[in-house]
Design a protein around this motif. Structure first.
Motif, PDB file in Angstrom:
ATOM      1  N   VAL A  59       6.385  24.651  20.951  1.00 24.20           N
ATOM      2  CA  VAL A  59       5.855  24.607  22.310  1.00 24.20           C
ATOM      3  C   VAL A  59       6.001  25.968  22.982  1.00 24.20           C
ATOM      4  CG1 VAL A  59       6.041  23.471  24.552  1.00 24.20           C
ATOM      5  CG2 VAL A  59       6.400  22.155  22.449  1.00 24.20           C
ATOM      6  N   THR A  60       7.166  26.579  22.816  1.00 18.24           N
ATOM      7  CA  THR A  60       7.397  27.893  23.409  1.00 18.24           C
ATOM      8  C   THR A  60       6.391  28.912  22.888  1.00 18.24           C
ATOM      9  OG1 THR A  60       9.749  27.443  23.722  1.00 18.24           O
ATOM     10  CG2 THR A  60       9.079  29.759  23.661  1.00 18.24           C
ATOM     11  N   ALA A  61       6.145  28.907  21.576  1.00 21.30           N
ATOM     12  CA  ALA A  61       5.189  29.857  20.993  1.00 21.30           C
ATOM     13  C   ALA A  61       3.793  29.648  21.558  1.00 21.30           C
ATOM     14  CB  ALA A  61       5.181  29.711  19.477  1.00 21.30           C
ATOM     15  N   PHE A  62       3.388  28.410  21.697  1.00 21.08           N
ATOM     16  CA  PHE A  62       2.049  28.106  22.217  1.00 21.08           C
ATOM     17  C   PHE A  62       1.924  28.542  23.667  1.00 21.08           C
ATOM     18  CE2 PHE A  62      -1.091  25.118  24.025  1.00 21.08           C
ATOM     19  CZ  PHE A  62      -2.179  25.425  23.211  1.00 21.08           C
ATOM     20  N   PHE A  63       2.919  28.218  24.473  1.00 25.93           N
ATOM     21  CA  PHE A  63       2.869  28.603  25.880  1.00 25.93           C
ATOM     22  C   PHE A  63       2.889  30.127  26.039  1.00 25.93           C
ATOM     23  CE2 PHE A  63       4.808  24.364  27.526  1.00 25.93           C
ATOM     24  CZ  PHE A  63       3.544  23.820  27.641  1.00 25.93           C
ATOM     25  N   GLU A  64       3.694  30.818  25.240  1.00 27.47           N
ATOM     26  CA  GLU A  64       3.752  32.272  25.346  1.00 27.47           C
ATOM     27  C   GLU A  64       2.412  32.901  24.979  1.00 27.47           C
ATOM     28  OE1 GLU A  64       8.525  33.050  24.550  1.00 27.47           O
ATOM     29  OE2 GLU A  64       7.076  33.323  22.905  1.00 27.47           O
ATOM     30  N   ALA A  65       1.762  32.375  23.936  1.00 28.72           N
ATOM     31  CA  ALA A  65       0.457  32.908  23.533  1.00 28.72           C
ATOM     32  C   ALA A  65      -0.586  32.676  24.627  1.00 28.72           C
ATOM     33  CB  ALA A  65       0.007  32.264  22.224  1.00 28.72           C
ATOM     34  N   ALA A  66      -0.567  31.485  25.226  1.00 29.47           N
ATOM     35  CA  ALA A  66      -1.513  31.181  26.302  1.00 29.47           C
ATOM     36  C   ALA A  66      -1.225  32.018  27.546  1.00 29.47           C
ATOM     37  CB  ALA A  66      -1.458  29.701  26.633  1.00 29.47           C
TER      38      ALA A  66
END
Length: 431
Positions: free
Chosen positions: A142-149
């Motif tokens: 989740v953290t990786a996805f949010f950071e990319a977005a």
């Protein structure tokens, strides 16, 4: 801040084309324009009037291309990007054979970041500007996805997928871990920039009653969050749910009994609903999410879009990557048309476009932010080339109106039809 004036054909919605005739619901301007400032839509109208009102704006003239709201994909699994279009399984076998082994890899933060960026690049190329995604059980996913977005300025929804049974070792948490890790992610991310959190039990068969109750309690503590899960996707899945919850009235009751039924709930698939389930979902105003390419690819069934719309349900559209076989919302709209036809309903191009934009935004409780070309909404836009290939071009040339032309692109279009994409008022990718 620079004003950007985009000129071209435009379509926006004043009402749902499922509620009123298309002419009353949708407005087409053959020489229209949209003014963008600070990531927002600040003016709409004819090209001539906008040029006159905003002589200082930087003009981007798209000619005959069609400017619409960015596509909103209301149900995806970004961790399944790498296994999209995997062969030959129905839901439960598909999860065990393809999904679960791939999701194991998302404990690795670097791998999660790689797939997050790959997924957002792929979906941008298909005109998808917002999506609601499941993560894996790993908070890193989740953290990786949010950071990319966040780096892209993109509006997204996601949540840690929670499972404490009927999943492999390494993909199970516990009721307490699901609560604690989800809560920590909510506190870190909910409402930051353009990011929203969705409490995410995968589906009833992979959660014990204790975990469902813990997540229901978490939702009650954070009612501003969305909640996403799966419901009545396949008949053998429903039988499994009945065996696991013998005292439940129906599949929906396995959520309702534990506080996981509500207005901000999004229930993916919802194909084989009982009358009580339909009534309760409508009563609470929950969002249903139609995933047509997934429903045909995995052999789930034919969603009753017309019947549910006539009953007043809120319905969004989704690719269901990677159970769905395409990242394209154009292909997804085409599949929705095909499924509706099998149920003896012919969907209009305006209805298909509405599902992929304003309809999905409404199902995600974001209709006041995205999904339409209206002053005050965020500047997420797609520019469509309605003659992107020779076969589409020759059909579009014979079209009698914009809807015939758009329909050809919906039915035959792919990423070549996506001429340009604006996210948060910018049209350059930020990876």
């Amino acid at each position: 801040m620079t004003k950007s004036l985009l000129l071209g054909q435009t379509i926006h919605f004043d009402q749902s084309p499922f509620d009123v005739p298309v002419d009353a619901a949708a407005s087409h301007n053959s020489q229209g324009g949209i003014l963008l400032e600070n990531g927002m839509i600040t003016d709409v109208g004819t090209a001539a009037s906008l040029r006159a009102r905003h002589p200082d704006a930087v003009i981007k003239d798209y000619g005959d291309h069609l400017i619409v709201a960015g596509f909103v994909d209301a149900h995806v699994h970004y961790p399944q990007t790498g296994i999209i279009a995997s062969w030959g399984k129905r839901l439960i076998d598909w999860l065990n054979t393809y999904t679960f082994p791939e999701e194991m890899r998302f404990a690795d933060a670097d791998y999660a970041a790689e797939i997050s960026n790959r997924y957002l690049d792929l979906t941008r190329s298909h005109g998808v500007t917002t999506m609601a995604s499941y993560g894996t059980i790993h908070p890193t996913s989740v953290t990786a996805f949010f950071e990319a977005a966040q780096k892209r300025g993109q509006r997204v929804v996601a949540g840690k997928t929670c499972m404490d049974r009927n999943a492999p070792d390494g993909l199970r948490d516990t009721a307490q871990r699901a609560y604690d890790e989800s809560k920590a992610l909510i506190e870190q991310w909910q409402g930051v920039d353009r990011i929203s959190y969705a409490i995410t039990p995968r589906f009833s068969p992979t959660s014990t009653a204790e975990q469902l109750a813990a997540l229901g309690a978490l939702w009650a503590e954070h009612p501003d969050c969305l909640m996403q899960t799966h419901l009545s996707e396949q008949t053998d899945e429903i039988e499994w749910v009945h065996s696991l919850f013998p005292n439940a009235r129906d599949y929906l009751d396995t959520y309702e009994a534990y506080g996981l039924l509500g207005e901000k709930g999004m229930y993916g698939h919802a194909i084989h609903l009982e009358p009580r389930e339909r009534d309760r979902l409508k009563e609470v105003g929950a969002g249903l999410v139609h995933c047509p390419t997934s429903n045909t690819f995995i052999g789930s069934g034919l969603f009753d879009l017309n019947g549910l719309m006539q009953a007043g349900h809120t319905i969004g559209l989704a690719t269901d990557t990677g159970g769905g076989s395409s990242f394209s919302m154009l292909r997804t709209m085409a599949a929705a048309y095909e499924i509706a036809h099998l149920r003896h309903t012919s969907l209009h191009a305006a209805q298909l476009l509405w599902l992929a934009t304003a309809g999905s935004a409404a199902a995600m409780h974001m209709g006041d932010k995205i999904g339409n070309l209206q002053v005050g909404l965020e500047a997420d836009l797609v520019v469509l080339d309605l003659a992107s290939t020779p076969d589409i071009s020759q059909r579009s040339a014979r079209a009698n109106d914009i809807w015939e032309s758009l329909f050809a692109t919906i039915m035959m279009g792919d990423d070549r039809a996506i001429h340009d994409v604006w996210i948060n008022g910018r049209n350059t990718p930020h990876t």
